[in-house]
Design a protein around this motif. Structure first.
Motif, PDB file in Angstrom:
ATOM      1  N   ARG A  58       0.817  -1.210   0.000  1.00  0.00           N
ATOM      2  CA  ARG A  58       0.000   0.000   0.000  1.00  0.00           C
ATOM      3  C   ARG A  58       0.858   1.271   0.000  1.00  0.00           C
ATOM      4  O   ARG A  58       0.619   2.181  -0.794  1.00  0.00           O
ATOM      5  N   ASP A  59       1.827   1.352   0.877  1.00  0.00           N
ATOM      6  CA  ASP A  59       2.654   2.562   0.971  1.00  0.00           C
ATOM      7  C   ASP A  59       3.437   2.783  -0.320  1.00  0.00           C
ATOM      8  O   ASP A  59       3.572   3.916  -0.791  1.00  0.00           O
ATOM      9  N   VAL A  60       3.938   1.699  -0.924  1.00  0.00           N
ATOM     10  CA  VAL A  60       4.688   1.807  -2.176  1.00  0.00           C
ATOM     11  C   VAL A  60       3.776   2.263  -3.300  1.00  0.00           C
ATOM     12  O   VAL A  60       4.140   3.119  -4.120  1.00  0.00           O
ATOM     13  N   PHE A  61       2.566   1.699  -3.343  1.00  0.00           N
ATOM     14  CA  PHE A  61       1.601   2.097  -4.364  1.00  0.00           C
ATOM     15  C   PHE A  61       1.310   3.592  -4.291  1.00  0.00           C
ATOM     16  O   PHE A  61       1.278   4.285  -5.311  1.00  0.00           O
ATOM     17  N   GLU A  62       1.099   4.106  -3.097  1.00  0.00           N
ATOM     18  CA  GLU A  62       0.777   5.528  -2.930  1.00  0.00           C
ATOM     19  C   GLU A  62       1.932   6.412  -3.365  1.00  0.00           C
ATOM     20  O   GLU A  62       1.733   7.473  -3.961  1.00  0.00           O
ATOM     21  N   ARG A  63       3.152   5.977  -3.077  1.00  0.00           N
ATOM     22  CA  ARG A  63       4.317   6.769  -3.490  1.00  0.00           C
ATOM     23  C   ARG A  63       4.467   6.765  -5.013  1.00  0.00           C
ATOM     24  O   ARG A  63       4.783   7.786  -5.623  1.00  0.00           O
ATOM     25  N   ILE A  64       4.269   5.598  -5.638  1.00  0.00           N
ATOM     26  CA  ILE A  64       4.360   5.528  -7.098  1.00  0.00           C
ATOM     27  C   ILE A  64       3.260   6.374  -7.738  1.00  0.00           C
ATOM     28  O   ILE A  64       3.510   7.107  -8.705  1.00  0.00           O
ATOM     29  N   GLN A  65       2.063   6.280  -7.203  1.00  0.00           N
ATOM     30  CA  GLN A  65       0.937   7.043  -7.735  1.00  0.00           C
ATOM     31  C   GLN A  65       1.218   8.540  -7.662  1.00  0.00           C
ATOM     32  O   GLN A  65       0.994   9.287  -8.638  1.00  0.00           O
ATOM     33  N   LYS A  66       1.717   8.996  -6.537  1.00  0.00           N
ATOM     34  CA  LYS A  66       2.052  10.411  -6.371  1.00  0.00           C
ATOM     35  C   LYS A  66       3.172  10.806  -7.320  1.00  0.00           C
ATOM     36  O   LYS A  66       3.160  11.890  -7.920  1.00  0.00           O
ATOM     37  N   PHE A  67       4.135   9.929  -7.492  1.00  0.00           N
ATOM     38  CA  PHE A  67       5.277  10.175  -8.376  1.00  0.00           C
ATOM     39  C   PHE A  67       4.827  10.341  -9.822  1.00  0.00           C
ATOM     40  O   PHE A  67       5.200  11.301 -10.503  1.00  0.00           O
ATOM     41  N   HIS A  68       4.024   9.401 -10.310  1.00  0.00           N
ATOM     42  CA  HIS A  68       3.532   9.483 -11.689  1.00  0.00           C
ATOM     43  C   HIS A  68       2.651  10.714 -11.905  1.00  0.00           C
ATOM     44  O   HIS A  68       2.793  11.430 -12.895  1.00  0.00           O
ATOM     45  N   ASN A  69       1.733  10.960 -10.998  1.00  0.00           N
ATOM     46  CA  ASN A  69       0.766  12.037 -11.192  1.00  0.00           C
ATOM     47  C   ASN A  69       1.371  13.419 -11.041  1.00  0.00           C
ATOM     48  O   ASN A  69       0.864  14.388 -11.608  1.00  0.00           O
ATOM     49  N   ALA A  70       2.457  13.513 -10.289  1.00  0.00           N
ATOM     50  CA  ALA A  70       3.125  14.806 -10.130  1.00  0.00           C
ATOM     51  C   ALA A  70       4.226  14.995 -11.150  1.00  0.00           C
ATOM     52  O   ALA A  70       5.012  15.920 -11.058  1.00  0.00           O
ATOM     53  N   GLY A  71       4.311  14.108 -12.134  1.00  0.00           N
ATOM     54  CA  GLY A  71       5.366  14.218 -13.134  1.00  0.00           C
ATOM     55  C   GLY A  71       6.709  13.825 -12.592  1.00  0.00           C
ATOM     56  O   GLY A  71       7.748  14.236 -13.092  1.00  0.00           O
ATOM     57  N   GLY A  72       6.732  13.046 -11.496  1.00  0.00           N
ATOM     58  CA  GLY A  72       7.997  12.561 -10.965  1.00  0.00           C
ATOM     59  C   GLY A  72       8.574  13.430  -9.893  1.00  0.00           C
ATOM     60  O   GLY A  72       9.708  13.279  -9.508  1.00  0.00           O
ATOM     61  N   ALA A  73       7.809  14.389  -9.354  1.00  0.00           N
ATOM     62  CA  ALA A  73       8.353  15.254  -8.323  1.00  0.00           C
ATOM     63  C   ALA A  73       7.223  15.859  -7.510  1.00  0.00           C
ATOM     64  O   ALA A  73       6.045  15.747  -7.843  1.00  0.00           O
ATOM     65  N   GLN A  74       7.601  16.523  -6.441  1.00  0.00           N
ATOM     66  CA  GLN A  74       6.622  17.164  -5.586  1.00  0.00           C
ATOM     67  C   GLN A  74       5.995  18.380  -6.250  1.00  0.00           C
ATOM     68  O   GLN A  74       4.970  18.872  -5.834  1.00  0.00           O
ATOM     69  N   THR A  75       6.635  18.907  -7.278  1.00  0.00           N
ATOM     70  CA  THR A  75       6.158  20.133  -7.916  1.00  0.00           C
ATOM     71  C   THR A  75       6.270  20.033  -9.414  1.00  0.00           C
ATOM     72  O   THR A  75       7.127  19.319  -9.923  1.00  0.00           O
ATOM     73  N   THR A  76       5.430  20.717 -10.118  1.00  0.00           N
ATOM     74  CA  THR A  76       5.537  20.820 -11.576  1.00  0.00           C
ATOM     75  C   THR A  76       5.734  22.275 -11.966  1.00  0.00           C
ATOM     76  O   THR A  76       5.356  22.702 -13.036  1.00  0.00           O
TER      77      THR A  76
ATOM     78  N   SER B 277      12.875  -5.009  -4.475  1.00  0.00           N
ATOM     79  CA  SER B 277      12.115  -4.135  -5.368  1.00  0.00           C
ATOM     80  C   SER B 277      11.560  -2.930  -4.620  1.00  0.00           C
ATOM     81  O   SER B 277      11.530  -1.809  -5.142  1.00  0.00           O
ATOM     82  N   GLU B 278      11.120  -3.161  -3.402  1.00  0.00           N
ATOM     83  CA  GLU B 278      10.623  -2.041  -2.599  1.00  0.00           C
ATOM     84  C   GLU B 278      11.747  -1.045  -2.318  1.00  0.00           C
ATOM     85  O   GLU B 278      11.536   0.167  -2.342  1.00  0.00           O
ATOM     86  N   CYS B 279      12.951  -1.571  -2.063  1.00  0.00           N
ATOM     87  CA  CYS B 279      14.107  -0.692  -1.864  1.00  0.00           C
ATOM     88  C   CYS B 279      14.363   0.142  -3.107  1.00  0.00           C
ATOM     89  O   CYS B 279      14.603   1.356  -3.027  1.00  0.00           O
TER      90      CYS B 279
ATOM     91  N   ALA C 261       9.597   3.261   7.254  1.00  0.00           N
ATOM     92  CA  ALA C 261       8.517   2.339   6.894  1.00  0.00           C
ATOM     93  C   ALA C 261       9.078   1.085   6.234  1.00  0.00           C
ATOM     94  O   ALA C 261       8.578  -0.025   6.448  1.00  0.00           O
ATOM     95  N   PHE C 262      10.122   1.233   5.442  1.00  0.00           N
ATOM     96  CA  PHE C 262      10.743   0.095   4.767  1.00  0.00           C
ATOM     97  C   PHE C 262      11.388  -0.842   5.790  1.00  0.00           C
ATOM     98  O   PHE C 262      11.218  -2.068   5.726  1.00  0.00           O
ATOM     99  N   ARG C 263      12.122  -0.265   6.732  1.00  0.00           N
ATOM    100  CA  ARG C 263      12.773  -1.091   7.755  1.00  0.00           C
ATOM    101  C   ARG C 263      11.735  -1.864   8.569  1.00  0.00           C
ATOM    102  O   ARG C 263      11.915  -3.043   8.869  1.00  0.00           O
ATOM    103  N   GLU C 264      10.653  -1.183   8.920  1.00  0.00           N
ATOM    104  CA  GLU C 264       9.651  -1.802   9.795  1.00  0.00           C
ATOM    105  C   GLU C 264       8.760  -2.790   9.042  1.00  0.00           C
ATOM    106  O   GLU C 264       8.334  -3.806   9.602  1.00  0.00           O
ATOM    107  N   GLY C 265       8.482  -2.497   7.755  1.00  0.00           N
ATOM    108  CA  GLY C 265       7.536  -3.324   7.034  1.00  0.00           C
ATOM    109  C   GLY C 265       8.133  -4.424   6.193  1.00  0.00           C
ATOM    110  O   GLY C 265       7.486  -5.454   5.947  1.00  0.00           O
ATOM    111  N   ALA C 266       9.388  -4.245   5.737  1.00  0.00           N
ATOM    112  CA  ALA C 266       9.998  -5.217   4.821  1.00  0.00           C
ATOM    113  C   ALA C 266      11.170  -5.971   5.444  1.00  0.00           C
ATOM    114  O   ALA C 266      11.352  -7.165   5.186  1.00  0.00           O
ATOM    115  N   LEU C 267      11.978  -5.288   6.239  1.00  0.00           N
ATOM    116  CA  LEU C 267      13.158  -5.930   6.833  1.00  0.00           C
ATOM    117  C   LEU C 267      12.758  -6.536   8.176  1.00  0.00           C
ATOM    118  O   LEU C 267      13.108  -6.041   9.252  1.00  0.00           O
TER     119      LEU C 267
END
Length: 534
Positions: free
Chosen positions: A12-30, A203-205, A246-252
């Motif tokens: 879920r957390d990875v999906f949200e980050r990818i979604q934000k990344f794609h929709n913002a053109g790959g960054a926090q700002t356009t 892959s998550e890393c 989140a990665f350390r706690e959820g994946a490692l």
């Protein structure tokens, strides 16, 4: 409109980050940058031995085409060596003889290769469909910038049928013009994870590294736009970042799992000295690091020839990042390569309307010619995207390297030029060297330079060597020369003009040269400097 549901395989957390990344053109700002380009990060990936899930996740989330340029999954050693695409035979040999293909250096090399290949494929050789919306509106500039390219490389060793002696591990590197970061994930060998489960962790890393570093580098880009050229991007410990917590706690989750931030490295920039009050721009820091490495050429050859002596020193001893610094609108666009494919070399002391007119005429001629050939040949109707640039060689075979203040002063002449790039090259006074650094390029040259290029005396008085070197430029690097004429000062006629037809070009290299007959402007930098003298 509701957002599409998350595919079940993506955390879920990875999906949200990818979604934000794609929709913002790959960054926090356009936010548009000063040269008119939009802030869109683009990613190219090379993964070897694992991390295939990362590519699946990135492509499964809608709007992936906004950020993903290409993704290569490599498994055999031969495919990795091919992906590294080393032009230098010694480097290619060393690549084949690597003891391990799952280490920090291979990961960095794969990221660098992904970066360079993306620029070559999607920018240097790019073409547009006729009538594309951006072109019709006259706003195609943002589609051609390569300022925000990231190369991602990963190499992995996971569980297999036969037990591994070494660690189960993955190295992930993210490469940009500002530097390269590398992380290592070590997985607990006793955890009894399946290969798919180990791939999922690695892959998550990769996804977190690519998106997180992309956002940090975009912030660095904005700081540069605000004239804070000494603002630094530092590879802070990942433990300080919420995403990595989140990665350390959820994946490692296993006992011996661990994440290491190995390095942030940008060896092509002199490190900023915080104790000094004087701030230095990125360009000055790039010039300084090259100066301290004592990589100047051996002084042989001619700045306009293609002598075989180029392999004895000069650019061949530099990494591409230390040899090419490409700017657009006064800011760094790419490092180690350029998006330009129509290049006019010179000292530009000063740049004048003759230079600008010659490059513009060459660009127009090549675009129209290649588009006409495609249409007549019945090929797919794609418009050739001619990207022009001026090339300033900061090293001269006879005069040594230009002083930093001189280079900065000459570079400033192009700060307001939104159409043309400026490429700075180091230790590449010969066109054989320039062609290696800037493949797929048409070099725009004057009549006198063309005369020297086909004069055997610049090749140890050996016509066979001359032909061989010029053929290398054409066949190995896909480069050629477009020759402009000049006024004949030896003629009594004021209208006498020398062109390519007046040069004896051997038949064996006749296809390396072409005449530009649509331009004439009788002006020289020497005349301008004389007029400016008090």
């Amino acid at each position: 409109m509701s957002l599409p549901p998350k595919p079940p395989s993506i955390p879920r957390d990875v999906f949200e980050r990818i979604q934000k990344f794609h929709n913002a053109g790959g960054a926090q700002t356009t936010k548009p940058l000063k040269n008119g380009s939009a802030s869109h990060t683009k990613i190219s990936l090379n993964v070897a031995g694992g991390c295939a899930s990362a590519i699946q996740w990135l492509l499964a989330v809608p709007n992936a085409s906004r950020t993903i340029l290409c993704a290569n999954v490599l498994y055999s050693r031969e495919s990795v060596v091919h992906a590294l695409d080393e032009k230098n035979e010694e480097k290619k040999k060393n690549a084949k003889m690597r003891e391990s293909f799952c280490d920090r250096e291979t990961s960095k090399d794969l990221a660098r290769a992904a970066y360079r290949k993306a620029i070559e494929t999607h920018y240097t050789k790019k073409s547009y469909k006729f009538g594309r919306k951006e072109e019709e509106s006259g706003n195609a500039k943002w589609t051609t910038t390569a300022r925000h390219i990231l190369g991602v490389g990963a190499t992995s060793a996971f569980v297999s049928m036969s037990p591994k002696r070494g660690e189960h591990r993955c190295f992930v590197s993210v490469y940009s013009k500002f530097g390269v970061t590398t992380r290592k994930v070590t997985l607990d060998k006793e955890s009894e994870r399946s290969r798919a489960e180990e791939d999922r962790v690695a892959s998550e890393c990769l996804v977190r590294a690519a998106i997180g570093d992309g956002e940090r580098w975009m912030k660095r880009e904005e700081e540069e736009e605000e004239e804070d050229d000494d603002a630094s991007f530092s590879g802070r410990e990942d433990g300080e970042d919420e995403s990595w917590k989140a990665f350390r706690e959820g994946a490692l989750t296993c006992k011996d799992d661990r994440l290491e931030f190995l390095e942030y490295d940008a060896p092509w920039f002199e490190k900023a000295n915080e104790k000094m009050n004087t701030k230095k721009s990125l360009l000055e820091r790039w010039l300084d690091v090259g100066r301290t490495m004592n990589n100047s050429g051996d002084g042989s050859g001619s700045s306009s020839s293609s002598s075989s002596s180029d392999d004895k020193g000069g650019a061949s001893r530099n990494t591409p990042e230390l040899s090419v610094y490409s700017m657009h609108g006064g800011k760094l666009e790419t490092i180690g390569c350029s998006t330009a494919n129509v290049v006019l070399s010179g000292s530009f002391n000063p740049v004048h309307e003759g230079h600008r007119g010659m490059l513009e005429a060459a660009t127009t001629y090549l675009r129209e010619k290649r588009n006409r050939e495609k249409t007549e040949g019945g090929e797919d109707e794609r418009a050739f995207l001619a990207t022009p640039a001026f090339e300033l060689s900061i090293s001269n075979a006879d005069k040594g390297q230009l002083e930093t203040n001189v280079v900065v002063q000459r570079a400033k002449q192009f700060d307001s030029d939104g159409q043309n790039r400026l490429i700075l090259t180091r230790d590449a006074p010969l066109f054989s060297q320039k062609a290696k650094l800037l493949p797929n390029t048409t070099f725009v040259v004057g009549y006198d330079t063309a005369v020297r290029l086909v004069d055997p005396k610049y090749y140890d008085d050996n016509a066979d060597v001359m032909v061989r070197e010029l053929r290398k430029i054409k066949d190995a690097q896909n480069c050629a020369f477009l020759v402009c004429g000049r006024k004949d000062d030896t003629s009594s006629s004021s209208n006498a003009f020398k062109t390519l037809k007046d040069i004896r070009v051997p038949d064996a290299v006749s296809d390396v040269f072409e005449a530009l007959e649509t331009f004439r402007m009788d002006i020289s930098s020497t005349e301008i400097r004389q007029k400016l003298k008090p």
